[in-house]
Design a protein around this motif. Structure first.
Motif, PDB file in Angstrom:
ATOM      1  N   LEU A  10      24.103 -36.456 -21.386  1.00 42.38           N
ATOM      2  CA  LEU A  10      24.621 -37.514 -20.728  1.00 42.38           C
ATOM      3  C   LEU A  10      25.759 -37.186 -20.067  1.00 42.38           C
ATOM      4  N   ILE A  11      25.996 -37.691 -18.658  1.00 43.79           N
ATOM      5  CA  ILE A  11      27.086 -37.410 -17.864  1.00 43.79           C
ATOM      6  C   ILE A  11      28.246 -38.594 -17.842  1.00 43.79           C
ATOM      7  N   GLN A  12      29.228 -38.268 -18.009  1.00 49.55           N
ATOM      8  CA  GLN A  12      30.296 -39.288 -17.815  1.00 49.55           C
ATOM      9  C   GLN A  12      31.421 -38.888 -16.551  1.00 49.55           C
ATOM     10  N   LEU A  13      31.443 -39.973 -15.800  1.00 49.22           N
ATOM     11  CA  LEU A  13      32.167 -40.057 -14.629  1.00 49.22           C
ATOM     12  C   LEU A  13      33.491 -40.745 -14.800  1.00 49.22           C
ATOM     13  N   PHE A  14      34.558 -39.955 -14.837  1.00 51.72           N
ATOM     14  CA  PHE A  14      35.946 -40.804 -15.033  1.00 51.72           C
ATOM     15  C   PHE A  14      36.373 -41.015 -13.345  1.00 51.72           C
ATOM     16  N   GLU A  74      25.953 -50.944 -12.501  1.00 45.61           N
ATOM     17  CA  GLU A  74      26.171 -49.529 -13.034  1.00 45.61           C
ATOM     18  C   GLU A  74      26.506 -49.868 -14.525  1.00 45.61           C
ATOM     19  N   LYS A  75      26.200 -48.687 -15.319  1.00 44.47           N
ATOM     20  CA  LYS A  75      26.879 -48.826 -16.735  1.00 44.47           C
ATOM     21  C   LYS A  75      28.321 -48.402 -16.872  1.00 44.47           C
ATOM     22  N   VAL A  76      28.983 -49.360 -16.879  1.00 40.03           N
ATOM     23  CA  VAL A  76      30.533 -49.172 -16.927  1.00 40.03           C
ATOM     24  C   VAL A  76      31.220 -49.374 -18.189  1.00 40.03           C
ATOM     25  N   LYS A  77      32.314 -48.479 -18.348  1.00 40.89           N
ATOM     26  CA  LYS A  77      33.190 -48.470 -19.703  1.00 40.89           C
ATOM     27  C   LYS A  77      34.432 -48.371 -19.339  1.00 40.89           C
ATOM     28  N   ILE A  78      35.527 -48.775 -20.064  1.00 40.88           N
ATOM     29  CA  ILE A  78      36.780 -48.577 -19.833  1.00 40.88           C
ATOM     30  C   ILE A  78      37.176 -47.672 -20.659  1.00 40.88           C
ATOM     31  N   GLN A  79      38.094 -46.689 -20.089  1.00 39.39           N
ATOM     32  CA  GLN A  79      38.536 -45.625 -20.772  1.00 39.39           C
ATOM     33  C   GLN A  79      39.894 -46.177 -21.854  1.00 39.39           C
ATOM     34  N   GLN A  80      39.848 -45.398 -22.987  1.00 39.55           N
ATOM     35  CA  GLN A  80      40.716 -45.768 -23.866  1.00 39.55           C
ATOM     36  C   GLN A  80      41.626 -44.576 -24.176  1.00 39.55           C
ATOM     37  N   MET A  88      39.570 -38.887 -22.630  1.00 39.65           N
ATOM     38  CA  MET A  88      38.571 -37.955 -22.695  1.00 39.65           C
ATOM     39  C   MET A  88      37.967 -37.737 -23.944  1.00 39.65           C
ATOM     40  N   LEU A  89      38.868 -37.543 -24.945  1.00 43.52           N
ATOM     41  CA  LEU A  89      38.400 -37.217 -26.377  1.00 43.52           C
ATOM     42  C   LEU A  89      37.706 -38.701 -26.882  1.00 43.52           C
ATOM     43  N   HIS A  90      38.213 -39.728 -26.407  1.00 44.94           N
ATOM     44  CA  HIS A  90      37.391 -41.080 -26.953  1.00 44.94           C
ATOM     45  C   HIS A  90      35.985 -41.017 -26.246  1.00 44.94           C
ATOM     46  N   ALA A  91      36.000 -40.832 -24.878  1.00 44.29           N
ATOM     47  CA  ALA A  91      34.660 -40.799 -24.138  1.00 44.29           C
ATOM     48  C   ALA A  91      33.599 -39.714 -24.672  1.00 44.29           C
ATOM     49  N   LEU A  92      33.971 -38.577 -24.800  1.00 40.49           N
ATOM     50  CA  LEU A  92      33.175 -37.474 -25.437  1.00 40.49           C
ATOM     51  C   LEU A  92      32.695 -37.534 -26.711  1.00 40.49           C
ATOM     52  N   THR A  93      33.629 -38.030 -27.498  1.00 41.30           N
ATOM     53  CA  THR A  93      33.410 -38.388 -29.172  1.00 41.30           C
ATOM     54  C   THR A  93      32.102 -39.338 -29.163  1.00 41.30           C
ATOM     55  N   GLU A  94      32.386 -40.448 -28.313  1.00 39.19           N
ATOM     56  CA  GLU A  94      31.253 -41.685 -28.479  1.00 39.19           C
ATOM     57  C   GLU A  94      29.816 -41.130 -27.969  1.00 39.19           C
ATOM     58  N   THR A 100      22.923 -35.044 -27.590  1.00 42.46           N
ATOM     59  CA  THR A 100      23.311 -33.544 -27.934  1.00 42.46           C
ATOM     60  C   THR A 100      24.301 -32.981 -27.019  1.00 42.46           C
ATOM     61  N   LYS A 101      24.257 -33.263 -25.635  1.00 47.90           N
ATOM     62  CA  LYS A 101      25.272 -32.697 -25.074  1.00 47.90           C
ATOM     63  C   LYS A 101      25.774 -33.856 -23.884  1.00 47.90           C
ATOM     64  N   VAL A 102      27.186 -33.479 -23.616  1.00 49.21           N
ATOM     65  CA  VAL A 102      27.883 -34.372 -22.673  1.00 49.21           C
ATOM     66  C   VAL A 102      28.559 -33.442 -21.754  1.00 49.21           C
ATOM     67  N   ILE A 103      28.373 -33.946 -20.522  1.00 48.64           N
ATOM     68  CA  ILE A 103      29.148 -33.435 -19.288  1.00 48.64           C
ATOM     69  C   ILE A 103      30.072 -34.556 -18.699  1.00 48.64           C
ATOM     70  N   LEU A 104      31.534 -34.301 -18.697  1.00 45.85           N
ATOM     71  CA  LEU A 104      32.412 -35.155 -18.028  1.00 45.85           C
ATOM     72  C   LEU A 104      32.897 -34.480 -16.822  1.00 45.85           C
ATOM     73  N   ILE A 105      32.792 -35.307 -15.720  1.00 46.29           N
ATOM     74  CA  ILE A 105      33.417 -34.885 -14.424  1.00 46.29           C
ATOM     75  C   ILE A 105      34.301 -36.186 -14.195  1.00 46.29           C
ATOM     76  N   GLY A 106      35.333 -35.557 -12.867  1.00 47.21           N
ATOM     77  CA  GLY A 106      36.200 -36.422 -12.500  1.00 47.21           C
ATOM     78  C   GLY A 106      35.536 -36.898 -11.139  1.00 47.21           C
TER      79      GLY A 106
END
Length: 203
Positions: A10-14, A74-80, A88-94, A100-106
């Motif tokens: 999963l990719i997460q765009l902050f 878009e699939k939008v979530k709100i940072q906590q 980042m910890l909250h998003a990555l943990t979720e 299996t893998k997560v990539i978080l980018i700014g």
């Protein structure tokens, strides 16, 4: 069944909603709110396009609720969280509870590519954590597999030029096997903007 494997990465765009005065604040004294926002929006569009082309599943994590057209459908979530580390910890943990893998980018870097994202994915086969540093001492990408250790975000001076160094120290202390790829440029200051022909129109 093969279909289930699609949720492997999963990719997460902050991102921040492109609101004048709230984005690229370090550029504002030099070029004004309008141009700073235009530059931010350019980078944001570029990164939304990147995650769409990547063939990975992705989410956009915003600092606040927004009805901006860029986020429509878009699939939008709100940072906590209270700081970037908690967010980042909250998003990555979720993400890692389902993937299996997560990539978080700014959303401040114009040099990420689909091939780089694939490389990060391959690196995660051999390592628990992968970073792409930013030239200013932070990082433009963090990737993890299976689980994320909260210690790597503890007592980091967010916004300073030692973010990556401190994070890598925490990872070492926790015995986390980490890979660091070549650094890329984040667009934070006017001299960063000068490196990109397509951004000069906003100056």
């Amino acid at each position: 069944h093969e279909v289930f494997n699609m949720t492997k990465t999963l990719i997460q765009l902050f991102a921040k909603p492109p609101v004048e005065g709230k984005v690229k604040t370090r550029l504002i004294p030099d070029i004004g709110e309008k141009s700073a926002t235009a530059i931010y929006q350019h980078c944001l569009k570029s990164n939304i396009k990147l995650v769409k082309q990547s063939a990975f599943e992705y989410q956009i994590w915003l600092t606040e609720v927004s009805d901006h057209p860029l986020f429509k459908n878009e699939k939008v979530k709100i940072q906590q969280g209270n700081n970037l580390g908690e967010k980042m910890l909250h998003a990555l943990t979720e993400a890692l509870s389902l993937h299996t893998k997560v990539i978080l980018i700014g959303s401040d870097c114009l040099d990420l590519s689909t091939s780089l994202l694939k490389r990060v994915c391959e690196k995660l086969e051999q390592h628990e954590l992968v970073f792409i540093p930013a030239l200013d001492g932070g990082y433009v990408l963090i990737a993890a597999k299976e689980s994320i250790d909260p210690n790597i975000f503890k007592d980091i001076e967010w916004g300073s030029d030692s973010v990556l160094t401190q994070t890598l120290e925490r990872a070492m202390q926790s015995g986390i096997d980490t890979a660091v790829l070549n650094p890329l440029r984040d667009i934070d200051r006017v001299d960063d903007v000068q490196h990109y022909a397509e951004l000069k129109q906003y100056l």
